[in-house]
Motif scaffolding. Structure first.
Motif, short mmCIF file in Angstrom:
data_model
loop_
_atom_site.label_atom_id
_atom_site.label_comp_id
_atom_site.label_asym_id
_atom_site.label_seq_id
_atom_site.Cartn_x
_atom_site.Cartn_y
_atom_site.Cartn_z
N ILE A 39 0.84 -1.20 0.00
CA ILE A 39 0.00 0.00 0.00
C ILE A 39 0.87 1.25 0.00
CG2 ILE A 39 -1.66 1.32 1.38
CD1 ILE A 39 -2.79 -1.43 2.29
N ALA A 40 1.90 1.24 0.83
CA ALA A 40 2.81 2.38 0.88
C ALA A 40 3.53 2.57 -0.46
CB ALA A 40 3.83 2.20 2.00
N ASN A 41 3.91 1.49 -1.09
CA ASN A 41 4.59 1.55 -2.38
C ASN A 41 3.66 2.13 -3.45
OD1 ASN A 41 6.76 1.25 -4.03
ND2 ASN A 41 6.44 -0.93 -4.41
N GLU A 42 2.39 1.74 -3.44
CA GLU A 42 1.43 2.29 -4.40
C GLU A 42 1.22 3.78 -4.18
OE1 GLU A 42 -2.11 -0.02 -4.07
OE2 GLU A 42 -1.17 -1.83 -4.90
N LYS A 43 1.15 4.21 -2.93
CA LYS A 43 0.98 5.64 -2.64
C LYS A 43 2.19 6.43 -3.12
CE LYS A 43 -2.07 5.34 1.35
NZ LYS A 43 -2.21 5.57 2.80
N ILE A 44 3.37 5.91 -2.87
CA ILE A 44 4.59 6.59 -3.31
C ILE A 44 4.63 6.65 -4.83
CG2 ILE A 44 7.10 6.37 -3.42
CD1 ILE A 44 6.98 5.25 -0.57
N TYR A 45 4.28 5.55 -5.48
CA TYR A 45 4.28 5.51 -6.95
C TYR A 45 3.28 6.53 -7.50
CZ TYR A 45 3.76 3.82 -11.70
OH TYR A 45 3.71 3.74 -13.07
N LYS A 46 2.12 6.58 -6.89
CA LYS A 46 1.08 7.48 -7.38
C LYS A 46 1.48 8.95 -7.18
CE LYS A 46 -3.17 6.15 -6.97
NZ LYS A 46 -4.49 5.81 -6.42
N SER A 47 2.13 9.26 -6.06
CA SER A 47 2.48 10.65 -5.78
C SER A 47 3.73 11.10 -6.52
CB SER A 47 2.67 10.85 -4.28
OG SER A 47 3.80 10.13 -3.84
N LEU A 48 4.68 10.21 -6.77
CA LEU A 48 5.93 10.63 -7.39
C LEU A 48 5.97 10.43 -8.90
CD1 LEU A 48 8.55 9.33 -4.80
CD2 LEU A 48 7.71 11.64 -5.10
N VAL A 49 5.36 9.40 -9.40
CA VAL A 49 5.50 9.07 -10.82
C VAL A 49 4.39 9.70 -11.66
CG1 VAL A 49 5.58 7.17 -12.46
CG2 VAL A 49 6.73 6.97 -10.28
N THR A 50 3.17 9.71 -11.16
CA THR A 50 2.06 10.24 -11.92
C THR A 50 2.13 11.77 -11.93
OG1 THR A 50 0.76 8.39 -11.11
CG2 THR A 50 -0.44 10.17 -12.18
N GLN A 51 2.02 12.36 -13.12
CA GLN A 51 2.10 13.81 -13.25
C GLN A 51 0.71 14.44 -13.17
OE1 GLN A 51 4.03 14.73 -16.91
NE2 GLN A 51 6.06 14.21 -16.16
N THR A 52 0.62 15.53 -12.41
CA THR A 52 -0.63 16.28 -12.35
C THR A 52 -0.64 17.30 -13.47
OG1 THR A 52 0.32 17.92 -10.87
CG2 THR A 52 -0.71 15.99 -9.83
N GLU A 53 -1.78 17.97 -13.63
CA GLU A 53 -1.90 18.99 -14.68
C GLU A 53 -0.94 20.15 -14.42
OE1 GLU A 53 -3.53 19.17 -17.55
OE2 GLU A 53 -4.09 17.08 -17.24
N GLU A 54 -0.76 20.51 -13.15
CA GLU A 54 0.16 21.59 -12.81
C GLU A 54 1.59 21.24 -13.22
OE1 GLU A 54 -0.22 22.32 -8.67
OE2 GLU A 54 -2.27 23.04 -8.81
N GLU A 55 2.00 20.01 -12.96
CA GLU A 55 3.35 19.59 -13.34
C GLU A 55 3.53 19.57 -14.85
OE1 GLU A 55 3.89 15.82 -11.49
OE2 GLU A 55 4.20 16.66 -9.50
N LYS A 56 2.50 19.12 -15.57
CA LYS A 56 2.58 19.12 -17.03
C LYS A 56 2.72 20.54 -17.57
CE LYS A 56 0.01 14.84 -17.67
NZ LYS A 56 -1.24 14.23 -18.14
N ASP A 57 1.91 21.48 -17.01
CA ASP A 57 2.00 22.87 -17.44
C ASP A 57 3.36 23.47 -17.12
OD1 ASP A 57 -0.58 22.68 -18.33
OD2 ASP A 57 -1.46 23.65 -16.56
N ARG A 58 3.87 23.15 -15.96
CA ARG A 58 5.18 23.67 -15.54
C ARG A 58 6.28 23.15 -16.45
NH1 ARG A 58 9.01 22.07 -11.43
NH2 ARG A 58 10.08 23.89 -10.64
#
Length: 97
Positions: A49-68
């Motif tokens: 569960i912790a690994n999935e949370k870390i993967y989701k928060s670090l690897v998946t890009q949000t719209e703000e990160e894409k714009d940046r």
């Protein structure tokens, strides 16, 4: 001056002494125990569960990160080939005038 009794000296190297064997056995035991504990820990549901949370928060890009990232890519330095083409185009335009 009296000569120094070399039989009372400490050994310069540990190789071949009993402490060398015990040190190596202790190191192997620590490595084996650490590997075993890590293997058991990686199979627990809590770690997954912790690994999935870390993967989701670090690897998946949000719209703000894409714009940046798009903003930084827009202002990125130009490669040498692009600069050469721009200079050649400017020279060609200057010759046409």
């Amino acid at each position: 001056m009296a000569s120094i009794d070399t039989s009372k000296r400490k050994p310069r190297r540990t190789q071949g002494t009993p402490s060398f064997k015990y040190r190596n056995r202790f190191a192997y035991a620590v490595i084996a125990a650490g590997s075993l504990l890590f293997g058991i820990w990686s199979l627990t549901p809590m770690q997954r569960i912790a690994n999935e949370k870390i993967y989701k928060s670090l690897v998946t890009q949000t719209e703000e990160e894409k714009d940046r990232r798009a903003l930084f890519d827009f202002a990125a330095p130009r490669p040498a080939e692009f600069i050469r083409q721009a200079i050649e185009e400017a020279d060609a335009l200057a010759k046409e005038r």
